[in-house]
Scaffold this motif. Structure first.
Motif, PDB file in Angstrom:
ATOM      1  N   PRO A 243      18.017  33.795  16.681  1.00  0.00           N
ATOM      2  CA  PRO A 243      19.026  34.244  17.651  1.00  0.00           C
ATOM      3  C   PRO A 243      18.448  34.361  19.045  1.00  0.00           C
ATOM      4  O   PRO A 243      17.286  34.722  19.227  1.00  0.00           O
ATOM      5  CB  PRO A 243      19.447  35.615  17.095  1.00  0.00           C
ATOM      6  CG  PRO A 243      18.296  36.058  16.255  1.00  0.00           C
ATOM      7  CD  PRO A 243      17.709  34.820  15.675  1.00  0.00           C
ATOM      8  N   LEU A 244      19.275  34.018  20.031  1.00  0.00           N
ATOM      9  CA  LEU A 244      18.857  34.137  21.416  1.00  0.00           C
ATOM     10  C   LEU A 244      19.013  35.585  21.849  1.00  0.00           C
ATOM     11  O   LEU A 244      20.013  36.232  21.549  1.00  0.00           O
ATOM     12  CB  LEU A 244      19.709  33.210  22.288  1.00  0.00           C
ATOM     13  CG  LEU A 244      19.658  31.723  21.907  1.00  0.00           C
ATOM     14  CD1 LEU A 244      20.617  30.935  22.770  1.00  0.00           C
ATOM     15  CD2 LEU A 244      18.251  31.175  22.054  1.00  0.00           C
ATOM     16  N   SER A 245      18.021  36.101  22.553  1.00  0.00           N
ATOM     17  CA  SER A 245      18.042  37.508  22.946  1.00  0.00           C
ATOM     18  C   SER A 245      19.094  37.759  24.018  1.00  0.00           C
ATOM     19  O   SER A 245      19.381  36.909  24.855  1.00  0.00           O
ATOM     20  CB  SER A 245      16.666  37.927  23.471  1.00  0.00           C
ATOM     21  OG  SER A 245      16.286  37.126  24.577  1.00  0.00           O
TER      22      SER A 245
ATOM     23  N   LEU B 286      22.350  31.634  33.678  1.00  0.00           N
ATOM     24  CA  LEU B 286      22.720  32.671  32.720  1.00  0.00           C
ATOM     25  C   LEU B 286      24.069  32.367  32.070  1.00  0.00           C
ATOM     26  O   LEU B 286      24.234  32.577  30.860  1.00  0.00           O
ATOM     27  CB  LEU B 286      22.768  34.036  33.414  1.00  0.00           C
ATOM     28  CG  LEU B 286      23.187  35.222  32.535  1.00  0.00           C
ATOM     29  CD1 LEU B 286      22.219  35.395  31.365  1.00  0.00           C
ATOM     30  CD2 LEU B 286      23.265  36.506  33.364  1.00  0.00           C
ATOM     31  N   PHE B 287      25.018  31.874  32.844  1.00  0.00           N
ATOM     32  CA  PHE B 287      26.325  31.511  32.294  1.00  0.00           C
ATOM     33  C   PHE B 287      26.161  30.495  31.175  1.00  0.00           C
ATOM     34  O   PHE B 287      26.797  30.589  30.121  1.00  0.00           O
ATOM     35  CB  PHE B 287      27.218  30.958  33.400  1.00  0.00           C
ATOM     36  CG  PHE B 287      28.564  30.492  32.916  1.00  0.00           C
ATOM     37  CD1 PHE B 287      29.561  31.412  32.611  1.00  0.00           C
ATOM     38  CD2 PHE B 287      28.834  29.138  32.758  1.00  0.00           C
ATOM     39  CE1 PHE B 287      30.808  30.973  32.146  1.00  0.00           C
ATOM     40  CE2 PHE B 287      30.066  28.702  32.300  1.00  0.00           C
ATOM     41  CZ  PHE B 287      31.062  29.626  32.001  1.00  0.00           C
ATOM     42  N   HIS B 288      25.289  29.523  31.378  1.00  0.00           N
ATOM     43  CA  HIS B 288      25.061  28.487  30.368  1.00  0.00           C
ATOM     44  C   HIS B 288      24.375  29.063  29.133  1.00  0.00           C
ATOM     45  O   HIS B 288      24.809  28.811  27.998  1.00  0.00           O
ATOM     46  CB  HIS B 288      24.218  27.353  30.951  1.00  0.00           C
ATOM     47  CG  HIS B 288      24.001  26.227  29.996  1.00  0.00           C
ATOM     48  ND1 HIS B 288      24.766  25.078  30.003  1.00  0.00           N
ATOM     49  CD2 HIS B 288      23.122  26.072  28.968  1.00  0.00           C
ATOM     50  CE1 HIS B 288      24.368  24.269  29.036  1.00  0.00           C
ATOM     51  NE2 HIS B 288      23.370  24.850  28.396  1.00  0.00           N
ATOM     52  N   THR B 289      23.314  29.818  29.325  1.00  0.00           N
ATOM     53  CA  THR B 289      22.573  30.340  28.173  1.00  0.00           C
ATOM     54  C   THR B 289      23.394  31.361  27.388  1.00  0.00           C
ATOM     55  O   THR B 289      23.223  31.493  26.177  1.00  0.00           O
ATOM     56  CB  THR B 289      21.235  30.965  28.614  1.00  0.00           C
ATOM     57  OG1 THR B 289      21.468  31.977  29.601  1.00  0.00           O
ATOM     58  CG2 THR B 289      20.323  29.891  29.207  1.00  0.00           C
ATOM     59  N   GLU B 290      24.291  32.060  28.081  1.00  0.00           N
ATOM     60  CA  GLU B 290      25.186  32.968  27.366  1.00  0.00           C
ATOM     61  C   GLU B 290      26.145  32.179  26.468  1.00  0.00           C
ATOM     62  O   GLU B 290      26.519  32.641  25.386  1.00  0.00           O
ATOM     63  CB  GLU B 290      25.971  33.829  28.350  1.00  0.00           C
ATOM     64  CG  GLU B 290      25.212  35.047  28.823  1.00  0.00           C
ATOM     65  CD  GLU B 290      24.903  36.002  27.685  1.00  0.00           C
ATOM     66  OE1 GLU B 290      25.793  36.754  27.252  1.00  0.00           O
ATOM     67  OE2 GLU B 290      23.758  35.977  27.191  1.00  0.00           O
TER      68      GLU B 290
ATOM     69  N   GLY C 237      18.065  22.933  25.976  1.00  0.00           N
ATOM     70  CA  GLY C 237      18.153  24.250  25.358  1.00  0.00           C
ATOM     71  C   GLY C 237      19.350  24.365  24.433  1.00  0.00           C
ATOM     72  O   GLY C 237      19.267  24.993  23.367  1.00  0.00           O
ATOM     73  N   THR C 238      20.477  23.767  24.826  1.00  0.00           N
ATOM     74  CA  THR C 238      21.652  23.778  23.961  1.00  0.00           C
ATOM     75  C   THR C 238      21.385  22.994  22.684  1.00  0.00           C
ATOM     76  O   THR C 238      21.718  23.448  21.580  1.00  0.00           O
ATOM     77  CB  THR C 238      22.865  23.184  24.694  1.00  0.00           C
ATOM     78  OG1 THR C 238      23.165  23.991  25.841  1.00  0.00           O
ATOM     79  CG2 THR C 238      24.089  23.127  23.790  1.00  0.00           C
ATOM     80  N   ALA C 239      20.792  21.816  22.831  1.00  0.00           N
ATOM     81  CA  ALA C 239      20.464  21.009  21.652  1.00  0.00           C
ATOM     82  C   ALA C 239      19.494  21.754  20.744  1.00  0.00           C
ATOM     83  O   ALA C 239      19.646  21.754  19.513  1.00  0.00           O
ATOM     84  CB  ALA C 239      19.874  19.667  22.091  1.00  0.00           C
ATOM     85  N   ASP C 240      18.514  22.393  21.330  1.00  0.00           N
ATOM     86  CA  ASP C 240      17.536  23.154  20.550  1.00  0.00           C
ATOM     87  C   ASP C 240      18.214  24.313  19.823  1.00  0.00           C
ATOM     88  O   ASP C 240      17.934  24.582  18.645  1.00  0.00           O
ATOM     89  CB  ASP C 240      16.442  23.673  21.477  1.00  0.00           C
ATOM     90  CG  ASP C 240      15.328  24.380  20.724  1.00  0.00           C
ATOM     91  OD1 ASP C 240      14.822  23.820  19.723  1.00  0.00           O
ATOM     92  OD2 ASP C 240      14.942  25.498  21.132  1.00  0.00           O
ATOM     93  N   ALA C 241      19.118  25.012  20.504  1.00  0.00           N
ATOM     94  CA  ALA C 241      19.826  26.136  19.890  1.00  0.00           C
ATOM     95  C   ALA C 241      20.662  25.667  18.701  1.00  0.00           C
ATOM     96  O   ALA C 241      20.737  26.349  17.663  1.00  0.00           O
ATOM     97  CB  ALA C 241      20.711  26.829  20.926  1.00  0.00           C
TER      98      ALA C 241
END
Length: 234
Positions: free
Chosen positions: A2-4, A59-63, A125-129
């Protein structure tokens, strides 16, 4: 994995910024308006977002990635083919976006030459997630090829989705299926090449070389995502 969750103050500023993004983009004006709409000092805001609205866009993207991972964790994908699990993850990633214009503005922002590396990192990062959420355990060159391939798929899907005006994004759904089908065709061709005994003299040495590539570990510097196996590692 999970992403923090980020600092709550950062989320407060991001929420305050979003209403202005459609008009001013991810710009200094948006950042200033967000600070003015909260009781957070400008110094605190600049400490949290050193690059102002650019870091807010990150931050909007990683959220969005974090929301996708959470949603995937609540779904039962066990009866789906793996290609369909990937497609489902991509659809969920789109579904968790609650501000399409913010994505459109972000796409334009990270297309700028000096921010292109940031944009590529976010796509990766999205692909990795997605792969991590689906339980990917690869630890060799496949770790990289999976994420590189899915990064290309995700980037093309977002661009298509931004222009899609079909009901319930039906055209985007079909586009996702086509892109994944194309990837599966590539994987099928790769398997045929690797299994061809007449090509073994050519593919064998390359396969040995690629076999020396390792996936990154948590202890490694993120700027150096992979490493070569040495004699001690084998």
């Amino acid at each position: 994995m999970p992403l923090s969750a980020p600092d709550l103050t950062k989320l407060q500023l991001l929420d305050a910024a979003l209403p202005n993004v459609a008009f001013d983009g991810w710009s200094p004006a948006t950042f200033t308006a967000a600070v003015a709409a909260t009781d957070i000092s400008i110094d605190r805001a600049r400490h949290l977002f050193p690059r102002g609205a650019t870091d807010m866009a990150v931050l909007f993207h990683t959220e969005g990635d974090r929301a996708m991972v959470q949603q995937l964790g609540r779904e039962n994908l066990s009866e789906l083919r793996f290609r369909d699990r990937v497609a489902r993850a991509i659809r969920i990633r789109l579904d968790v976006i609650d501000d399409k214009e913010a994505v459109r503005r972000g796409t334009a922002l990270f297309a700028l030459p000096h921010l292109a590396a940031d944009g590529a990192k976010l796509i990766w990062g999205t692909a990795d997630a997605i792969w991590n959420a689906l339980g990917d355990t690869s630890d060799d060159v496949n770790w990289y090829t999976k994420r590189a391939t899915l990064s290309a798929v995700w980037a093309s899907v977002v661009l298509y989705w931004l222009g899609d005006q079909s009901e319930d994004y039906a055209d985007t759904d079909a586009f996702i299926d086509r892109r994944i089908d194309e990837v599966m065709q590539i994987e099928k061709i790769k398997a045929q090449v690797n299994g061809n005994r007449f090509l073994k003299p050519l593919t064998g040495p390359l396969g040995q070389l690629l076999g020396m590539v390792k996936a990154p570990t948590r202890m490694q510097d993120v700027k150096v995502p992979g490493m070569w196996r040495t004699g001690d590692d084998q």
